[in-house]
Design a protein around this motif. Sequence first.
Motif, PDB file in Angstrom:
ATOM      1  N   VAL A  49       0.842  -1.202   0.000  1.00 22.26           N
ATOM      2  CA  VAL A  49       0.000   0.000   0.000  1.00 22.26           C
ATOM      3  C   VAL A  49       0.877   1.253   0.000  1.00 22.26           C
ATOM      4  CG1 VAL A  49      -1.747   1.314   1.279  1.00 22.26           C
ATOM      5  CG2 VAL A  49      -1.889  -1.177   1.176  1.00 22.26           C
ATOM      6  N   LEU A  50       1.902   1.242   0.859  1.00 20.55           N
ATOM      7  CA  LEU A  50       2.808   2.390   0.936  1.00 20.55           C
ATOM      8  C   LEU A  50       3.467   2.626  -0.424  1.00 20.55           C
ATOM      9  CD1 LEU A  50       3.735   4.336   3.181  1.00 20.55           C
ATOM     10  CD2 LEU A  50       5.717   2.880   3.538  1.00 20.55           C
ATOM     11  N   ASP A  51       3.795   1.541  -1.097  1.00 23.95           N
ATOM     12  CA  ASP A  51       4.416   1.610  -2.415  1.00 23.95           C
ATOM     13  C   ASP A  51       3.532   2.367  -3.406  1.00 23.95           C
ATOM     14  OD1 ASP A  51       6.833   0.396  -3.662  1.00 23.95           O
ATOM     15  OD2 ASP A  51       5.324  -0.196  -5.129  1.00 23.95           O
ATOM     16  N   GLN A  52       2.243   2.081  -3.376  1.00 28.73           N
ATOM     17  CA  GLN A  52       1.321   2.788  -4.269  1.00 28.73           C
ATOM     18  C   GLN A  52       1.244   4.262  -3.891  1.00 28.73           C
ATOM     19  OE1 GLN A  52      -2.253   0.391  -3.795  1.00 28.73           O
ATOM     20  NE2 GLN A  52      -1.791  -0.727  -5.685  1.00 28.73           N
ATOM     21  N   ILE A  53       1.281   4.541  -2.592  1.00 24.83           N
ATOM     22  CA  ILE A  53       1.147   5.930  -2.147  1.00 24.83           C
ATOM     23  C   ILE A  53       2.381   6.744  -2.530  1.00 24.83           C
ATOM     24  CG2 ILE A  53       1.043   7.402  -0.087  1.00 24.83           C
ATOM     25  CD1 ILE A  53      -0.912   5.325   1.076  1.00 24.83           C
ATOM     26  N   VAL A  54       3.581   6.215  -2.243  1.00 27.38           N
ATOM     27  CA  VAL A  54       4.775   7.000  -2.576  1.00 27.38           C
ATOM     28  C   VAL A  54       4.961   7.068  -4.097  1.00 27.38           C
ATOM     29  CG1 VAL A  54       5.938   6.472  -0.407  1.00 27.38           C
ATOM     30  CG2 VAL A  54       6.456   5.094  -2.421  1.00 27.38           C
ATOM     31  N   GLY A  55       4.391   6.102  -4.824  1.00 29.33           N
ATOM     32  CA  GLY A  55       4.481   6.115  -6.281  1.00 29.33           C
ATOM     33  C   GLY A  55       3.386   6.949  -6.933  1.00 29.33           C
ATOM     34  N   GLY A  56       2.530   7.560  -6.110  1.00 27.82           N
ATOM     35  CA  GLY A  56       1.465   8.396  -6.655  1.00 27.82           C
ATOM     36  C   GLY A  56       0.392   7.618  -7.407  1.00 27.82           C
ATOM     37  N   GLN A  57       0.337   6.300  -7.170  1.00 25.34           N
ATOM     38  CA  GLN A  57      -0.708   5.512  -7.828  1.00 25.34           C
ATOM     39  C   GLN A  57      -1.971   5.495  -6.980  1.00 25.34           C
ATOM     40  OE1 GLN A  57       0.764   1.550  -8.298  1.00 25.34           O
ATOM     41  NE2 GLN A  57       2.746   2.264  -8.957  1.00 25.34           N
ATOM     42  N   GLN A  58      -3.069   5.113  -7.609  1.00 20.84           N
ATOM     43  CA  GLN A  58      -4.296   4.928  -6.838  1.00 20.84           C
ATOM     44  C   GLN A  58      -4.117   3.748  -5.898  1.00 20.84           C
ATOM     45  OE1 GLN A  58      -7.516   4.924  -9.927  1.00 20.84           O
ATOM     46  NE2 GLN A  58      -8.541   5.965  -8.253  1.00 20.84           N
ATOM     47  N   THR A  59      -4.660   3.876  -4.700  1.00 22.64           N
ATOM     48  CA  THR A  59      -4.545   2.786  -3.735  1.00 22.64           C
ATOM     49  C   THR A  59      -5.539   1.686  -4.087  1.00 22.64           C
ATOM     50  OG1 THR A  59      -3.966   4.414  -2.073  1.00 22.64           O
ATOM     51  CG2 THR A  59      -4.653   2.257  -1.271  1.00 22.64           C
ATOM     52  N   SER A  60      -5.066   0.454  -4.037  1.00 19.24           N
ATOM     53  CA  SER A  60      -5.971  -0.679  -4.261  1.00 19.24           C
ATOM     54  C   SER A  60      -6.783  -0.918  -2.996  1.00 19.24           C
ATOM     55  CB  SER A  60      -5.155  -1.931  -4.589  1.00 19.24           C
ATOM     56  OG  SER A  60      -5.893  -3.083  -4.236  1.00 19.24           O
ATOM     57  N   PRO A  61      -8.104  -0.870  -3.096  1.00 15.31           N
ATOM     58  CA  PRO A  61      -8.917  -1.125  -1.899  1.00 15.31           C
ATOM     59  C   PRO A  61      -8.714  -2.539  -1.353  1.00 15.31           C
ATOM     60  CG  PRO A  61     -10.317  -0.899  -3.861  1.00 15.31           C
ATOM     61  CD  PRO A  61      -8.923  -0.533  -4.278  1.00 15.31           C
ATOM     62  N   THR A  62      -8.424  -3.478  -2.240  1.00 16.69           N
ATOM     63  CA  THR A  62      -8.183  -4.850  -1.773  1.00 16.69           C
ATOM     64  C   THR A  62      -6.910  -4.894  -0.936  1.00 16.69           C
ATOM     65  OG1 THR A  62      -9.216  -5.686  -3.778  1.00 16.69           O
ATOM     66  CG2 THR A  62      -7.893  -7.240  -2.509  1.00 16.69           C
TER      67      THR A  62
END
Lengths: 84, 408, 259
Positions: C75-88
């Motif tokens: 999840v942190l990876d998506q956040i620091v990468g500016g991607q949308q967070t996967s709800p799953t």
Amino acid sequence: MESIKSKIKEILVNDLKVQGVQPEDISDSEQLFGDGLGLDSLDAVELVVLIQKHFDVQIADMDEGKEAFASITSLAEYIAAHKE
Amino acid sequence: MSKIAVTGCGCICAAGADTDAVWRAIQAGLVNNRADSNHLFLEREDVPVFAVPHLALPAIFAEAVAERAAGGELNRTIILTLTAVAEAIGAANLTVAQLRTKRVGIALGTTVGCTFNNEDYYIQWQKGESPDPGPVHRYLSANLAERVQDILGVRGPRAVVTNACASGTDAIGLAKMWLDHDLCDLAIAGGADELSRIACQGFNSLMLVSQNSCTPFGAKRDGLNLGEGAGILCLEKEAEATASQREIKGWVCGYGAANDAYHPTAPHPEGRGLQDAVSQALAAAGLGLADISLINAHGTGTPANDRAETAALSALGLGEETTPIVSTKGATGHTLGAAGGIEAVLTLLALGSGKVSGTIGCHTPDPELAVPVLSAGEEARLSGRMGISQSLAFGGGNSALVLEGGGP
Amino acid sequence: MKAIVTRATHISQEEIDLPPELLRHLRRADDFIKLGVLAAFGALEGKTAIPWENPQRCGLFLGSSFGPMETNFAVLDQIVGGQQTSPTLFSHSVFNAAVGYLCRIFNLRGSALTLTDFALPFCQALQQGALAIESGLLERCLVLQVETYSALLNDARRKISPGEAGTWPEGAVCWLLEREDLCQTGGPVLHAVDIAETQGGSYLESGGQLSHNGQEITFNHPLAPAALLTDILNSKKDSGDWRLITPYARVDISLRDPK
């Protein structure tokens, strides 16, 4: 339209991990939720993110989403209509 | 089982820095949220959050914290906790020195407080660089109960309950069990959480966050607002509290917990687990629903939560013109692991004062809810001193406390 | 009334092999969840729903030092990468996601909590499980520890504590506790679990010692104490006193023969 449909089927199997089927086995009229492929509300919000990612189409309103999520065909039509 | 006495309460959240301030803010209908300008939400702007504006380590812990510099700086969740702990033990007329002569249990609920979420460290590590290990040491010394135990310098059972949004309620339930079974003489119990990007992004991705101020139980409710804070109770066996001539502010009479066994994030539509949890808590207190004068609901403001929660209360036998049902999240936001702690404090205050104000943000209650709720601007006189504070969580968790108000 | 330890299982990461009846349930699950579910599946002798009456009085306590850390980082990876967070991913990074799965799959509808502590979390969960049965909150409960760690943590360990032995093995342990009068199969009575926290250990060095019947066994990773207790219990099913000593806690567990 056919390419959108096959992409959706790939997403279902590869990203949502629908068990026991291959993308090509899924029929266009298959219901996504409930008795069909058995997706649930968590899959629904995940699908919103995946559709944004793969098609650059945003589903901001889940009421609208509900109709689009009825089947592969309805979802493909929604994506085609909202692309660009 | 004897009733467990509440001898002190502490609370901090966006609505106020202590219990009195929060209580006054709720009575005044204050909504102290602000548009997020701190990049908690990546792609959405102007999403309201309930942030604590000013936070500082309470003076009574300054020395202890300085002595334990090896643990590194304290994270926000720990400072929120210590703020509420300082108020609770102060209200109980207890000093830290007195606490050290007792077996003190520490039971705290949290969600964010248990994760390693240092983004700078993560980014450097991911690039194959060699980041300074400080954040790893801080993470390893940031177990909430362990840190509070260490700073207070007390011995006794400890637990960090990480049961998502029901954690604070469950922590108070565990502390009650410890006191019932003589594992400790006194317990400090509740919950705490700080605002975090992970929670904001996560709840947003689940489409549970409202763009506006939340309206729990409202007809047009469209999600929750996230918040931060801490709520703490100082608990003692009644005999002990009486013998020490400490003023008793209320009682924890029963605790129940049950799982929906239904879905990862959505509540069971009829609130099956909540029904079980409330029934168990009432049975443990030796009471029936007819004895209850107030229900402090979880009431997050998401369509599914508020529907399931009121369905459960209806199935339990609550109907028209009966017990006031309120949510305080319109004033505090959803503070996740802190919610159960903050709401136990607020429920005790309402029960002690004999009145409760309506649900902030809920101007037009949803007519389709299975039971009526007390809406914004309304106030109800309570018919008795017994109430329920209940919580629901991801993972299907439900828990409920039966509380009794003290006071004049 | 006391609790009987009816069964105990230990599963390691290498043994993750999902039986067909669990595949559908676990399609979204991470290893943390899979390990917890498989350990419970073993403790319940391969059943996918508990066979007892009163599922509302059957629950669980899951202890973990590090929780689903790898999923947290996803999840942190998506956040620091500016991607949308996967709800799953987000919902599976919440510490009690595994508890939700366990309750749903096995129909455990009573109290079910996740407890997070770096110091001997299995013993904390065991103490709470015993208390839940003694207090009447539950009739039966599973007690688990699950650990999966993460690549980031392993790297940090190598750097901060270079003398420490290799990578910590991932795995899960699950015990089934039953109230004395309800237990059909027998087993040792869980007489007492006493935990005394001490000061001064580093949680990156997870060494310690188990004393049992005059024997001393050393261990060196966070799941090891629970795994050791499980192995001893399964090899002898005997009673006795066990003492676990680590730099940060001492635990005494007393098992007695049933009356």
